[in-house]
Design a protein around this motif. Structure first.
Motif, PDB file in Angstrom:
ATOM      1  N   ILE A  87       0.866  -1.173   0.000  1.00 38.88           N
ATOM      2  CA  ILE A  87       0.000   0.000   0.000  1.00 38.88           C
ATOM      3  C   ILE A  87       0.905   1.226   0.000  1.00 38.88           C
ATOM      4  O   ILE A  87       1.756   1.367   0.883  1.00 38.88           O
ATOM      5  CB  ILE A  87      -0.941   0.017   1.221  1.00 38.88           C
ATOM      6  N   HIS A  88       0.741   2.099  -0.996  1.00 33.04           N
ATOM      7  CA  HIS A  88       1.621   3.273  -1.086  1.00 33.04           C
ATOM      8  C   HIS A  88       0.917   4.375  -1.859  1.00 33.04           C
ATOM      9  O   HIS A  88      -0.125   4.160  -2.485  1.00 33.04           O
ATOM     10  CB  HIS A  88       2.946   2.909  -1.755  1.00 33.04           C
ATOM     11  N   ASP A  89       1.482   5.582  -1.763  1.00 37.33           N
ATOM     12  CA  ASP A  89       0.945   6.717  -2.513  1.00 37.33           C
ATOM     13  C   ASP A  89      -0.537   6.900  -2.204  1.00 37.33           C
ATOM     14  O   ASP A  89      -1.372   7.000  -3.098  1.00 37.33           O
ATOM     15  CB  ASP A  89       1.180   6.498  -4.011  1.00 37.33           C
ATOM     16  N   HIS A 111       4.049   2.126   2.669  1.00 38.91           N
ATOM     17  CA  HIS A 111       5.099   3.142   2.540  1.00 38.91           C
ATOM     18  C   HIS A 111       4.617   4.359   1.750  1.00 38.91           C
ATOM     19  O   HIS A 111       3.612   4.340   1.053  1.00 38.91           O
ATOM     20  CB  HIS A 111       6.338   2.533   1.877  1.00 38.91           C
ATOM     21  N   ASP A 112       5.377   5.448   1.923  1.00 38.48           N
ATOM     22  CA  ASP A 112       5.230   6.664   1.131  1.00 38.48           C
ATOM     23  C   ASP A 112       3.807   7.195   1.129  1.00 38.48           C
ATOM     24  O   ASP A 112       3.150   7.294   0.086  1.00 38.48           O
ATOM     25  CB  ASP A 112       5.727   6.428  -0.308  1.00 38.48           C
ATOM     26  N   GLY A 113       3.331   7.556   2.327  1.00 40.49           N
ATOM     27  CA  GLY A 113       2.028   8.173   2.434  1.00 40.49           C
ATOM     28  C   GLY A 113       2.044   9.607   1.944  1.00 40.49           C
ATOM     29  O   GLY A 113       3.048  10.314   2.060  1.00 40.49           O
ATOM     30  N   ASN A 135       5.659  -6.505   9.255  1.00 39.32           N
ATOM     31  CA  ASN A 135       5.458  -5.547   8.170  1.00 39.32           C
ATOM     32  C   ASN A 135       6.620  -4.563   8.100  1.00 39.32           C
ATOM     33  O   ASN A 135       7.284  -4.288   9.097  1.00 39.32           O
ATOM     34  CB  ASN A 135       4.161  -4.763   8.401  1.00 39.32           C
ATOM     35  N   TRP A 136       6.829  -3.999   6.915  1.00 36.18           N
ATOM     36  CA  TRP A 136       7.771  -2.886   6.744  1.00 36.18           C
ATOM     37  C   TRP A 136       6.917  -1.639   6.538  1.00 36.18           C
ATOM     38  O   TRP A 136       6.151  -1.542   5.573  1.00 36.18           O
ATOM     39  CB  TRP A 136       8.677  -3.117   5.553  1.00 36.18           C
ATOM     40  N   ILE A 137       7.043  -0.668   7.467  1.00 33.84           N
ATOM     41  CA  ILE A 137       6.189   0.514   7.515  1.00 33.84           C
ATOM     42  C   ILE A 137       7.101   1.742   7.472  1.00 33.84           C
ATOM     43  O   ILE A 137       7.878   1.970   8.392  1.00 33.84           O
ATOM     44  CB  ILE A 137       5.331   0.498   8.799  1.00 33.84           C
ATOM     45  N   GLU A 138       6.978   2.554   6.418  1.00 32.57           N
ATOM     46  CA  GLU A 138       7.964   3.614   6.212  1.00 32.57           C
ATOM     47  C   GLU A 138       7.363   4.790   5.449  1.00 32.57           C
ATOM     48  O   GLU A 138       6.737   4.608   4.409  1.00 32.57           O
ATOM     49  CB  GLU A 138       9.157   3.058   5.413  1.00 32.57           C
ATOM     50  N   GLY A 139       7.566   5.986   5.973  1.00 29.88           N
ATOM     51  CA  GLY A 139       7.284   7.173   5.183  1.00 29.88           C
ATOM     52  C   GLY A 139       5.929   7.800   5.402  1.00 29.88           C
ATOM     53  O   GLY A 139       5.301   8.266   4.444  1.00 29.88           O
ATOM     54  N   TYR A 153       2.370  11.831   9.007  1.00 25.92           N
ATOM     55  CA  TYR A 153       2.256  12.006  10.456  1.00 25.92           C
ATOM     56  C   TYR A 153       2.786  10.748  11.147  1.00 25.92           C
ATOM     57  O   TYR A 153       3.937  10.387  10.945  1.00 25.92           O
ATOM     58  CB  TYR A 153       0.812  12.337  10.847  1.00 25.92           C
ATOM     59  N   HIS A 154       1.972  10.076  11.956  1.00 25.51           N
ATOM     60  CA  HIS A 154       2.442   8.876  12.654  1.00 25.51           C
ATOM     61  C   HIS A 154       2.549   7.704  11.685  1.00 25.51           C
ATOM     62  O   HIS A 154       1.718   7.541  10.797  1.00 25.51           O
ATOM     63  CB  HIS A 154       1.466   8.493  13.769  1.00 25.51           C
ATOM     64  N   GLU A 155       3.555   6.875  11.930  1.00 28.84           N
ATOM     65  CA  GLU A 155       3.627   5.622  11.181  1.00 28.84           C
ATOM     66  C   GLU A 155       2.502   4.684  11.635  1.00 28.84           C
ATOM     67  O   GLU A 155       1.852   4.037  10.804  1.00 28.84           O
ATOM     68  CB  GLU A 155       4.983   4.945  11.393  1.00 28.84           C
TER      69      GLU A 155
END
Length: 447
Positions: A160-162, A194-196, A214-218, A221-223
């Motif tokens: 899930i990104h962008d 990533h990359d919100g 999970n890998w949660i990045e970017g 605000y809060h991750e």
């Protein structure tokens, strides 16, 4: 008379014990049903039915899966994207690109979803599984599950990104209906988030969160934001005193890189809903890469207990790391904090006094931080330094917690069945990864 009675009795008995025959439907540009709405408008799906949608093709969004198309707990309906030329089917556009409207017990797997102006995926149903999906280019919410009618939700092996926008639209905004579906669970595992573009990467008001590997990045605000239900939008009969929202967060990599926002995780509440719950945070790797000040745990509003074991908290050069802010916390039973065997920089600030056996230093000894290889290198202080059986705060355990992490997160999409085992080369290491020593034996040869 007896014979007629016997037949009448046996027929429903046989029907009750004989499984219904499931049907497989095919959707695609060259099929009888060219789109999902065409199929769903002509057929009421039954438990166990499978819908296969051809990949390497785009389909208009605005798909609604209604209550009549749901499955059962034992026999869910499966909507399956079938890759063609290595490409998933692509659902694009609409207000909600796809919506599950009280269609309980559905598996949605193998799709690319983008472009929903309100939500790319909207869930108002129970027992929904989203698997092997790429959800992106969402101008507002990526996935939103509603306050009403939502129950258990599993999100796995997906990217899930962008997604997200501004303050109130999030990449993932997960809630549950504690009146219609008490005891439900949100599990997110083996995902790359990533990359919100705005909001938080994961904002959850769910009754129970299980956040694993999970890998949660970017985030903007809060991750992660693990809080309570919005008190203003719940069904009649709901009360904040009736349910406690708990979270188990294990084996994740969490990277915060926005210098304009200084908090990584928020637990408890956000001013509109308090969890009054328990948060367990174990064997995660948390990095602050913004080059600015950042706080890991923002404990806010109603909360009962927070425990942390075997985690790595690290800030790159130029960043200032604080481990806790609890000025806004409202403790249900007085401050309840615990933890053990966490590693953090010796320069870290606001260290919880309840933590024991902490490890500190200048460098956690990652194998290759530049290449995102966060496993312990040889002689790393993380190696063999974890607590193999961390104890909860007495009287405040998170029920059914995950012990002995078995898998590793990946900075990239993870296909079903390809998650990397954590492995075991001896005592448990601190953080989300285990160092596995690989020994190559070279045999000599006498000619």
């Amino acid at each position: 008379m007896s014979r007629r009675f016997t037949c009448t009795f046996l027929i429903p008995l046989l029907l009750a014990t004989t499984p219904l025959l499931a049907t497989t439907y095919q959707v695609g540009p060259s099929r009888a049903y060219t789109t999902l709405p065409a199929l769903l408008g002509a057929v009421d799906l039954e438990p166990g039915d499978v819908v296969e949608v051809d990949g390497d093709a785009s389909y208009a969004g605005g798909v609604i899966v209604r209550a009549d198309d749901g499955g059962s707990a034992a026999n869910p309906v499966v909507l399956r994207g079938v890759r063609v030329n290595g490409r998933r089917p692509h659902l694009a556009g609409g207000s909600n690109t796809i919506e599950f409207r009280q269609s309980d017990h559905v598996v949605f797997e193998g799709f690319e979803v983008s472009g929903g102006s309100a939500r790319c995926v909207f869930v108002a149903a129970d027992d929904i599984t989203i698997r092997d999906a790429e959800i992106h280019a969402c101008p507002a919410h990526g996935i939103l599950s509603a306050d009403n009618y939502s129950g258990s939700l599993t999100l796995e092996y997906s990217e899930i990104h962008d997604a997200g926008n501004g303050t109130y639209a999030h990449a993932l905004y997960i809630q549950s209906d504690e009146v219609a579906h008490p005891g439900s669970v949100f599990r997110m595992q083996h995902c790359y988030l990533h990359d919100g573009n705005g909001g938080n990467l994961l904002k959850s008001r769910h009754e129970r969160n299980e956040i694993y590997y999970n890998w949660i990045e970017g985030a903007h605000y809060h991750e992660l934001e693990l809080i309570g239900p919005d008190q203003y939008t719940q069904q009649d009969g709901w009360s904040p005193e009736l349910v406690r929202e708990d979270s188990d967060v294990v084996g994740n990599v969490i990277v915060h890189d926005n210098p304009a926002f200084g908090f990584i995780l928020r637990v408890g509440g956000d001013g509109t809903g308090e969890s009054r719950g328990r948060v367990r945070f174990v064997n995660n790797t948390v990095l602050l890469t913004s080059g600015a000040a950042g706080t890991v745990f923002r404990i806010f509003d109603g909360i009962q207990a927070v425990e942390a074991h075997n985690n790595v908290f690290y800030a790159i050069a130029g960043s200032t790391l604080k481990l806790e802010r609890s000025a806004e916390a409202v403790w249900s039973d007085g401050r309840q904090v615990g933890g053990s065997n966490n590693w953090f920089p010796s320069t870290a600030q606001a260290i919880p006094g309840e933590w024991s056996d902490s490890r500190t230093g200048n460098d956690p000894g990652f194998a290759n931080l530049v290449a995102w290889d966060l496993a312990p290198a040889a002689n790393s202080p993380l190696q063999d330094a974890a607590n193999p059986s961390p104890l909860p705060i007495p009287g405040y355990a998170v029920s059914n917690a995950l012990h002995s992490p078995a898998w590793q997160a990946r900075r990239g999409s993870v296909l079903p069945g390809t998650a990397a085992p954590r492995g075991n080369s001896g005592p448990l290491d601190v953080g989300a990864f285990e160092r596995i020593a690989i020994v190559i034996f070279q045999n000599g040869f006498d000619g």
